[in-house]
Design an enzyme around this catalytic site. Structure first.
Site, short mmCIF file in Angstrom:
data_model
loop_
_atom_site.label_atom_id
_atom_site.label_comp_id
_atom_site.label_asym_id
_atom_site.label_seq_id
_atom_site.Cartn_x
_atom_site.Cartn_y
_atom_site.Cartn_z
N HIS A 268 58.17 57.41 24.93
CA HIS A 268 59.08 58.55 24.71
C HIS A 268 58.69 59.61 25.75
O HIS A 268 58.76 59.36 26.95
CB HIS A 268 58.92 59.01 23.26
CG HIS A 268 59.93 60.00 22.77
ND1 HIS A 268 61.06 60.34 23.47
CD2 HIS A 268 59.98 60.74 21.63
CE1 HIS A 268 61.75 61.24 22.77
NE2 HIS A 268 61.11 61.50 21.66
N HIS A 307 66.63 53.02 28.97
CA HIS A 307 66.85 53.99 27.91
C HIS A 307 67.55 53.29 26.76
O HIS A 307 68.41 52.45 26.97
CB HIS A 307 67.72 55.16 28.43
CG HIS A 307 67.61 56.37 27.58
ND1 HIS A 307 68.35 56.53 26.44
CD2 HIS A 307 66.81 57.46 27.69
CE1 HIS A 307 68.01 57.69 25.89
NE2 HIS A 307 67.09 58.27 26.62
N ASP A 363 62.76 60.89 33.03
CA ASP A 363 61.34 61.02 33.35
C ASP A 363 60.96 60.45 34.71
O ASP A 363 59.84 60.63 35.16
CB ASP A 363 60.50 60.30 32.28
CG ASP A 363 60.48 61.10 31.00
OD1 ASP A 363 60.48 62.34 31.10
OD2 ASP A 363 60.47 60.50 29.92
N1 ACO Z 1 60.84 47.87 32.86
C1 ACO Z 1 61.02 46.54 32.79
N2 ACO Z 1 61.73 45.91 31.85
C2 ACO Z 1 62.28 46.69 30.90
C3 ACO Z 1 62.13 48.09 30.89
C4 ACO Z 1 61.38 48.68 31.93
N3 ACO Z 1 61.20 50.00 31.98
N4 ACO Z 1 62.78 48.61 29.83
C5 ACO Z 1 63.33 47.56 29.19
N5 ACO Z 1 63.02 46.39 29.84
C6 ACO Z 1 63.48 45.05 29.50
C7 ACO Z 1 62.76 44.49 28.29
O1 ACO Z 1 61.60 43.76 28.65
C8 ACO Z 1 63.82 43.63 27.70
O2 ACO Z 1 63.93 42.46 28.45
P1 ACO Z 1 64.24 41.04 27.71
O3 ACO Z 1 65.61 41.23 27.10
O4 ACO Z 1 64.18 40.02 28.80
O5 ACO Z 1 63.18 40.87 26.68
C9 ACO Z 1 65.11 44.40 27.94
O6 ACO Z 1 64.84 45.17 29.13
C10 ACO Z 1 65.51 45.33 26.82
O7 ACO Z 1 64.40 46.17 26.52
P2 ACO Z 1 64.13 46.84 25.11
O8 ACO Z 1 62.67 47.17 25.02
O9 ACO Z 1 64.74 46.00 24.03
O10 ACO Z 1 65.00 48.17 25.24
P3 ACO Z 1 64.87 49.42 24.32
O11 ACO Z 1 66.21 50.06 24.29
O12 ACO Z 1 64.22 49.09 23.02
O13 ACO Z 1 63.81 50.32 25.12
C11 ACO Z 1 62.79 52.02 26.37
C12 ACO Z 1 64.08 51.54 25.70
C13 ACO Z 1 61.65 52.14 25.34
C14 ACO Z 1 63.03 53.42 26.96
C15 ACO Z 1 62.39 51.02 27.48
O14 ACO Z 1 63.42 50.90 28.42
C16 ACO Z 1 61.07 51.39 28.16
O15 ACO Z 1 59.99 51.04 27.66
N6 ACO Z 1 61.15 52.10 29.34
C17 ACO Z 1 59.96 52.55 30.02
C18 ACO Z 1 59.40 53.79 29.34
C19 ACO Z 1 60.24 55.01 29.59
O16 ACO Z 1 60.63 55.32 30.73
N7 ACO Z 1 60.50 55.76 28.52
C20 ACO Z 1 61.25 57.03 28.60
C21 ACO Z 1 62.53 56.97 27.88
S1 ACO Z 1 63.43 58.44 28.12
C22 ACO Z 1 62.73 59.53 27.06
O17 ACO Z 1 62.11 59.23 26.09
C23 ACO Z 1 62.94 60.90 27.36
#
Ligand code: ACO
Length: 429
Positions: A268, A307, A363
């Site tokens: 987050h 996201h 971010d």
């Molecule tokens: N890098 C690489 N792969 C990713 C990323 C990433 N940043 N984010 C998602 N994926 C992949 C997952 O591995 C998954 O792949 P799969 O389907 O082959 O298993 C797919 O994309 C879907 O990912 P989920 O985790 O199901 O997506 P979710 O909507 O739950 O997650 C989140 C959203 C937590 C923001 C995620 O994208 C993440 O961890 N990003 C990096 C951390 C980040 O930047 N957070 C800030 C968010 S903005 C904020 O809070 C203000």
């Protein structure tokens, strides 16, 4: 039969039910009518992590993740970032309308005159170790304010709610700056009422021996825009925490502390810190392809990408990229920007990221800007918590005024052993 209904047939019993649809939503509680016998508890919906569950009605922030739209009270984020100020946006988010001149002047006056913290807070801060993470300090100190303002527990007393709202919006930058000064071993700087909200924050952070701190207007405005972009984002992890904790009628200080704790995590608000660490670890543009390859092998995540809601682009990310260039014109170019640009260029062109709809989020660039402003990485999430306090408070106030809200209490599907008899210690294997 009304068109705005969902007809469900329970194949276990052959019985058919008609469930009303309102605002594209069925009421989960209506599912409880669906039973196999009179003793049956009734059907529940299972939604781990709330992927498809609306927990409230809200008129504060509108997001269309597919179209990359973010609006506060109907106003597009792009217009607010260009034309408004953070305190004006704070008023808009909290009270629903843009203030007139007199309302704005009063609001700015009120916030400016609540920025000081009790001297005991300063002493309390001294108890933290020199290397304490400023988020830990911020969370604990905001919670501690609850003990300074015991009347805050009267959450249905309008005058008290207004006072605590002003105190929280005003004091968060002071506590944040004190946390930073503590870590640096620098004397605390008292607020300067001549300065703007962000100008004063820069003063409390960076004033040294000069008699009067003069914030750089470009940096002051850049910070103001960053605060506007971070002010609210509807029912995310920290805001839901604010509502859940607040639903038990805890006071707003401990509720904000809980929300800030939820923000702290790297999935987050902690992501901006994680982005910076990632960029520093990559170290050079030439290492970007290897890094991307390890992300595609799912050994790690590309921090600042992806996201839960935005699946085309994060409109805040677009504005922030522009601000980065304005800030670097003053501070000099942050070398990490080249690594970030290269990561973005490769990722936006790569099937792995395209197929998963992964784009830079708010971010991805904010950390590089904060670093250029001279902030240590540990302060990045604190920089998020300051403006988001406005959103948390607006959502908390909306929750308290909503007759449909009760104490939050999800259900579970129990998967453990149903019943067994206690085994004395000597008899266990
Ligand atoms: N890098 C690489 N792969 C990713 C990323 C990433 N940043 N984010 C998602 N994926 C992949 C997952 O591995 C998954 O792949 P799969 O389907 O082959 O298993 C797919 O994309 C879907 O990912 P989920 O985790 O199901 O997506 P979710 O909507 O739950 O997650 C989140 C959203 C937590 C923001 C995620 O994208 C993440 O961890 N990003 C990096 C951390 C980040 O930047 N957070 C800030 C968010 S903005 C904020 O809070 C203000």
């Amino acid at each position: 039969m009304s068109n705005d209904t969902l007809t469900v047939t329970d194949n276990r019993t052959g019985q058919t039910y008609e469930l009303p649809i309102r605002d594209g939503t069925i009421n989960a509680i209506d599912l409880r009518k669906i039973k196999t016998s009179p003793n049956d508890f009734g059907l529940m919906s299972y939604d781990p992590s709330f992927l498809n569950t609306a927990s409230c009605r809200s008129s504060i922030t509108y997001i269309d993740g597919d179209k990359g739209i973010l609006r506060y009270r109907g106003y597009p984020i792009e217009q607010l970032a260009e034309k408004s100020t953070f305190l004006e946006v704070a008023y808009l988010i909290l009270y629903g309308e843009l203030p007139n001149r007199q309302q704005l002047d009063q609001w700015v006056f009120d916030i400016t005159h609540h920025t000081m913290v009790h001297e005991n807070v300063r002493i309390f801060l001294d108890g933290f170790r020199y290397d304490a993470h400023p988020m830990g300090i911020l969370i604990s100190t905001v919670a501690a304010l609850s003990t300074f303002y015991p009347e805050a527990r009267n959450v249905f007393d309008t005058a008290s709610v207004e006072l605590q709202t002003r105190r929280l919006v005003a004091k968060m930058p002071t506590i944040a700056a004190y946390a930073y000064r503590h870590a640096m071993g620098l004397p605390y700087v008292y607020p300067d009422n001549d300065l703007s909200y962000t100008g004063n924050f820069l003063n409390m952070m960076f004033k040294m021996t000069e008699l009067k701190y003069k914030p750089n207007p470009v940096l002051e405005r850049a910070l103001d825009v960053l605060f506007i972009l971070h002010a609210d984002h509807e029912q995310n992890c920290s805001t839901s925490t604010m509502r859940i904790v607040g639903s038990s009628l805890s006071d707003p200080y401990v509720s904000v502390a809980a929300a800030a704790a939820a923000l702290y995590g790297p999935r987050h608000g902690g992501a901006n810190e994680a982005v910076l660490r990632m960029l520093m670890e990559i170290g050079h543009v030439k290492n970007v392809p290897d890094f991307i390859a390890s992300v595609k092998r799912q050994e790690r995540r590309l921090m600042g990408f992806g996201h839960r809601v935005y699946k085309n682009f994060d409109p805040r990310g677009v504005i922030i990229k522009q601000i980065a260039h304005e800030v670097f014109a003053v501070t000099g170019r942050n070398p990490l920007l080249d690594i970030a640009l290269e990561l973005e260029r490769i990722a936006l062109d790569d099937e792995y990221f395209i197929s998963r709809k992964l784009y830079p989020n708010v971010d991805f660039y904010s950390g590089i800007i904060y670093q250029a402003l001279g902030l240590p990485t540990t302060m990045f999430t604190v920089m998020f918590a300051i403006p988001r306090t406005v959103g948390w408070l607006a959502q908390w106030r909306e929750m308290l005024a909503d007759p449909e809200q009760k104490i939050a209490r999800p259900r579970q599907i129990y998967t453990g052993v149903m019943q067994r008899d206690y085994v004395p210690l000597e008899a266990r294997g």
